[in-house]
Design an enzyme around this catalytic site. Structure first.
Site: not given
Length: 1065
Positions: A19, A358
């Site tokens: 990510c 994330h």
């Protein structure tokens, strides 16, 4: 030419933990100048690496796919493969700012010698002056440094700093430090120590300004990594003129800017939900209230009404226009101060803690000025006011605390008249466009698979799968089936629906209809039905079901047959599925010649593991519909003519008997595996549940016509546990009806024995795999008494091997018996102990280890054997493996002295690295392994950092004086990682920081690989014996013979006398 269609923004697939990479790549793609320069780079096959290894080429492919692909997201595997990453690397998360620096460095190296070699510098490089100015003579010593990004402090307890805005953070960055008192500066001009001012000042800011908010820090009280979630605001338009050049910065200078921005932002961000946007269809809205429901929820639990999609789009469009107009005014105001006015266009956001989280990005498109949320493969439009939510700071919920989702890396673009707003499709290199077309064609082929059906078709005992497009007719499918099964065209055949489980033919289809019009699904099962030329096809009634009827006969009483064998050939009778049980009786009377009033019809029912016979034609069932009575298509029924002399019907008596017995299915050990490499259990025996394992063995032996003591029984399959105790009852052994028994030839294991898998091995020489330490020769598996002494077992093994290999010199004092785990040896079994002293289980691996020379001293419980190889960094060679015998309570220093002696290294230079995971290990990994110096380290080997507590632990050793040489191109191909497919099994380990790396391959060239024989051991006697020993034929070597060795093996048929000579029990 630029497409006039509405631009579609696509996501990027997440390969596991990429990510952070996706957020940066989307930001770079949305930077028109960067994308344009990437497209401008030209691939030259004569100068550059292969396409799969070229980072700029893979970036072109990725950007081209994002710009022109019809898919909702693009794949990044091609790019990461050019980085030299494998699957494991894709599951490691890194810091996005660190990755940005490494990627820029890799791009610079990749484009050297091309017109684009300065692309990173032109876009991202700024200049700052590091100066010290003498307060006495005013002389200034300065050094010009360059930077690609700025790392700004969020909060520092040590320096008592908290920057709640990016302007304050910039002020802190360039705020000068006073050097006075005990920290005076030696001025060369004054030739003495003087008070001075030390600091940084910007000489030139870059076109793209990259700003990192330093949210990760070290807690000096706990020494744990922490994340700073404090609020840091940042403007969408940044006036950086106040921070450039020789200026005296005061906090009051940017307070006005914050106030101006605050007013503008308040206007921008506080636009509420209004229904007057373009008079949305001029609709009239009524508010409905209910006093009975208004007090059900507290205010804080009420949720705002969700905005209509069309209304929301209009709101975003209107806000965008308003914002653009206000920003133009803001820009004109700031431009009066100078050229350094910047527009925010990318916010890379981290959600989570310092231990992991994330990344996603808010990015503004320069084409339409709208903000979007790029979250891996998902992309959606957002309102600009959502930016406030990633400033950080205290959460507004009732639970308190801090937001863990906040901005981490920002990108600003300098506002100029020459700013590029769009990148036309024509800018994509032609070869990239063509390759994308090829990829698209492959995707189209994949889509073709969605436009076809796969059928599984049965013909007698044969079956085949046939793939056909949906626009073909059913007649064409029939023709394909005839060709597949080689059916004569003159034969009359047709395809019908088929229930494989019940062996029933079903639907009939129209030959002239298209496959797509017949309501099929993928892997629909059909069967071939045939008839003679002069016959008519049997009629198919969709309202009819087929039931299988077993009629009572005297043969059914045979006790040697299973219930399945007794009912293996039922009659198939069609009955109306909407009819009643009474209607079914009339049909049976017609087909079976049993009067309806004399019929007794039963079906098999289940209660748990038991079965019983339930009558279905009782008087209260006669008028029930078949489905209500539990009779469906394919149901099996049992019928007999009633006999008033019997208190229980014959079928009920039979099922009573069956309920106390179980059917055990098994294989013939001489049968070959089927096409799926599976040995089928096609044989069965019936016996009482109270029977023993010995009873089962005797029945199987009788059925297979073999000796009861010549085979092994395992419950379930070849890798299952052996059934050893002959007195164990079936129910105690968890055997139930239709349990499977796997039978293989061999001597069965007794109740006080375990079956071991024996092998012979020795230390490996000149191995291709760096972590291979032993060479093994598989011998046999045998049952052995638990009470036998290890020394006695060793003597028997040696005796067996000496009979087989008369010239193989094996002596008792040059061997050990050790536990074997895959390709590694672990615990030593001491000669004076019994086997049951150790933890033993069936099919445990034991190895007879052959030694070069006897152990110098007797090995005891307190000894451990550690494996080690020496790495020569200056030649990239590795020595043969050594076994290091050491006491369990030794210190690391003592362990180091043992290593120094074994590998001829000075003890103060010994450095060792424990290799925890040898599977998939590559020599290049040695560069990143943690090597620790052993000299004067008085920690025990059982403590940090290695925690050695078992035999067989593996180490690499090196001399600290050896310098690491750069690998040649041939060595890189040999030692570096390549993309490979494998399954990963994870175990928890504490988080470990690992630097992100991108491997940039050099230009094409050939380099000779250096060879060095240093560290290789002499050929030992046992190695020669194992490789040169001849038994019967002088041309046969030991490895060929080892393939032939099977001592009392299931695949050899030997005389009983011969078998007795080699038994180990």
């Amino acid at each position: 030419m630029y497409s006039e269609e509405k631009r579609v923004y696509r996501g990027l697939s997440n390969q596991g933990a990429t990510c952070y990479m996706n957020s940066l790549l989307q930001s770079l793609y949305m930077t028109p100048e960067f994308r344009n320069r990437i497209y401008s780079w030209q691939y030259d096959p004569e100068r550059h690496d292969e396409k799969i290894d070229s980072i700029p080429y893979q970036l072109q492919l990725l950007f081209g796919s994002l710009q022109t692909s019809k898919s909702s997201y693009a794949d990044t595997k091609g790019l990461t493969k050019s980085f030299g990453w494998n699957t494991k690397d894709s599951f490691e998360q890194h810091d996005v700012q660190e990755f940005c620096r490494v990627l820029f460095d890799a791009i610079e190296k990749s484009v050297q010698g091309t017109p684009e070699e300065n692309m990173i510098k032109k876009l991202y490089e700024g200049k700052m002056i590091d100066y010290v100015k003498c307060s006495n003579c005013k002389n200034e010593s300065r050094r010009i440094d360059t930077f690609l990004d700025l790392s700004l402090t969020v909060k520092s307890k040590f320096d008592n700093i908290y920057n709640d805005s990016i302007e304050k953070a910039l002020y802190t960055f360039i705020k000068p430090e006073i050097l006075d008192e005990g920290n005076k500066y030696f001025c060369g001009h004054c030739n003495s120590k003087q008070d001075a001012v030390k600091g940084l000042k910007f000489e030139e800011l870059p076109y793209i300004l990259v700003v990192q908010l330093k949210r990760f820090d070290l807690d000096y009280e706990t020494f744990q990594r922490i994340k700073l979630n404090d609020r840091v605001s940042f403007p969408t338009i940044l006036n950086a003129n106040s921070f450039v050049g020789d200026v005296k910065i005061e906090e009051s200078m940017f307070k006005h800017q914050e106030e101006v921005r605050g007013d503008l932002n308040k206007q921008n961000f506080d636009v509420g939900f209004k229904f007057d946007i373009d008079n949305v269809d001029k609709r009239e809205f009524k508010v409905l209230t209910s006093k009975n429901t208004e007090s059900i929820f507290d205010d804080f639990e009420k949720k705002p009404m969700k905005k209509d999609k069309i209304v929301k789009e209009k709101i975003i469009a209107r806000e965008t226009e308003l914002r653009k107009a206000k920003q133009i005014a803001e820009i004109e105001l700031y431009k009066k101060d100078g050229e350094y006015v910047y527009e925010l266009f990318s916010i890379m956001i981290h959600s989570g803690s310092a231990m992991g989280g994330h990344y996603f990005a808010y990015i503004k498109s320069f084409e339409d000025s709208k903000w979007r949320n790029f979250n891996d493969s998902n992309v959606k439009e957002i309102e600009e006011k959502e930016i406030i939510n990633v400033f950080g700071g205290e959460a507004s919920s009732g639970w308190g605390g801090f937001y863990s989702t906040n901005a981490y890396l920002l990108m600003y673009r300098k506002i100029q008249n020459e700013n590029l707003q769009i990148v036309e499709d024509s800018k994509i290199p032609f070869n990239i466009t063509e390759e994308i077309k090829v990829t698209k064609a492959d995707d189209d082929d994949e889509r073709d698979s969605y436009n076809s059906y796969t059928f599984k078709i049965f013909y007698g005992k044969k079956d085949a799968t046939i793939n056909i497009k949906k626009d073909k007719t059913f007649k064409e499918l029939t023709a394909l089936a005839m060709k597949k099964f080689e059916i004569n065209e003159n034969e009359n055949i047709r395809l019908r629906g088929y229930m494989q489980y019940y062996d029933l033919l079903q639907e009939v289809y129209d030959d002239n209809k298209l496959i797509s019009d017949l309501g099929f699904f993928n892997y629909k099962i059909l069967a071939v039905e045939t008839k003679k030329i002069d016959e008519e096809w049997p009629p198919y009634d969709p309202n009819e079901i087929i039931v299988k009827v077993n009629v009572w006969t005297s043969e059914i009483q045979d006790p040697g047959l299973t219930i399945e064998e007794k009912t293996s050939n039922p009659k198939k009778i069609g009955v109306n599925k909407k009819g009643t049980v009474a209607d079914m009786q009339k049909k049976f009377e017609e087909k079976l010649n049993i009067p309806a009033e004399k019929q007794k019809i039963f079906k098999k029912s289940y209660t748990g593991m038991s079965t019983f016979c339930e009558q279905v034609n009782n008087s209260f069932n006669l008028e029930k519909i078949l489905a209500t009575a539990g009779i469906y298509d394919g149901s099996t029924l049992f019928i007999e003519e009633s006999d008033n002399t019997l208190t229980k019907s014959r079928w009920q008596q039979q099922f009573d008997i069956e309920s106390k017995r179980c059917t055990i299915k098994f294989n013939n050990p001489n049968d070959k595996p089927n096409e799926y490499k599976y040995i089928e259990c096609t044989h069965s025996v019936v016996l009482e549940f109270e029977s023993t394992i010995q009873n089962l063995r005797d029945l199987i032996a009788k059925k297979l016509n073999i000796s009861p003591n010549s085979f092994i029984m395992k419950r379930g399959g070849s890798s299952a546990m052996e059934l050893k105790d002959p007195n164990l009852k079936l129910i105690q052994a968890n055997l139930s009806n239709y349990s499977l028994i796997y039978v293989e030839l061999g001597k069965p294991t007794g109740p006080n024995q375990h079956r071991y898998v024996f092998s012979m091995g020795h230390l490996a020489r000149d191995t291709e795999k760096d972590c291979t330490c032993y060479v093994f020769y598989e011998l046999f598996d045998r049952p052995v008494d638990d009470q036998i002494k290890v020394g006695e077992l060793k003597a028997k093994l040696i005796s067996v091997l000496q009979k087989r290999y008369p010239t193989l010199n094996i002596s008792h004092n040059k061997t050990r018996i050790r536990e074997r785990n895959s390709d590694r040896l672990s615990k030593i079994l001491l000669d004076n102990e019994s086997l049951n002293y150790y933890i033993m289980y069936d099919r445990k691996g034991l190895c007879l280890e052959l030694l070069d020379k006897p152990d110098i001293q007797e090995i005891t419980y307190s000894d451990m054997i550690i494996l080690a190889k020496r790495w020569y960094p200056n030649t990239w060679t590795i020595s043969d493996c050594r076994e290091i015998i050491i006491k369990k309570y030794s210190t690391i220093d003592e362990f180091g002295k043992k290593l120094a002696e074994a590998f001829d290294i000075k003890s103060e230079n010994v450095m060792a690295a424990k290799i925890s995971q040898t599977w998939g290990f590559k020599r290049i990994d040695l560069k990143t392994e943690n090597f620790y110096r052993t000299h004067n380290n008085m920690y025990g080997i059982g403590s940090m950092p290695w925690y050695i507590n078992m035999d067989g632990t593996f180490f690499f050793v090196k001399d600290s004086d050896d310098e690491i040489r750069e690998l040649t191109s041939d060595e890189k191909k040999k030692y570096e990682r390549h993309t490979e497919s494998f399954s990963i099994s994870y175990k928890y380990e504490p988080p470990k920081e690992k630097a992100v790396k991108i491997n940039v391959k050099n230009a094409k060239g050939t380099h000779a690989e250096e060879n060095n024989d240093k560290g290789k051991g002499n050929d030992e006697e046992i190695e020669k014996k194992m490789m040169e020993i001849k038994i019967e034929d002088k041309d046969e070597d030991i490895e060929k013979k080892m393939e032939e060795i099977k001592i009392y093996d299931k695949d050899e048929k030997e005389d009983d006398d011969d078998v007795e000579e080699v038994r180990l029990d």
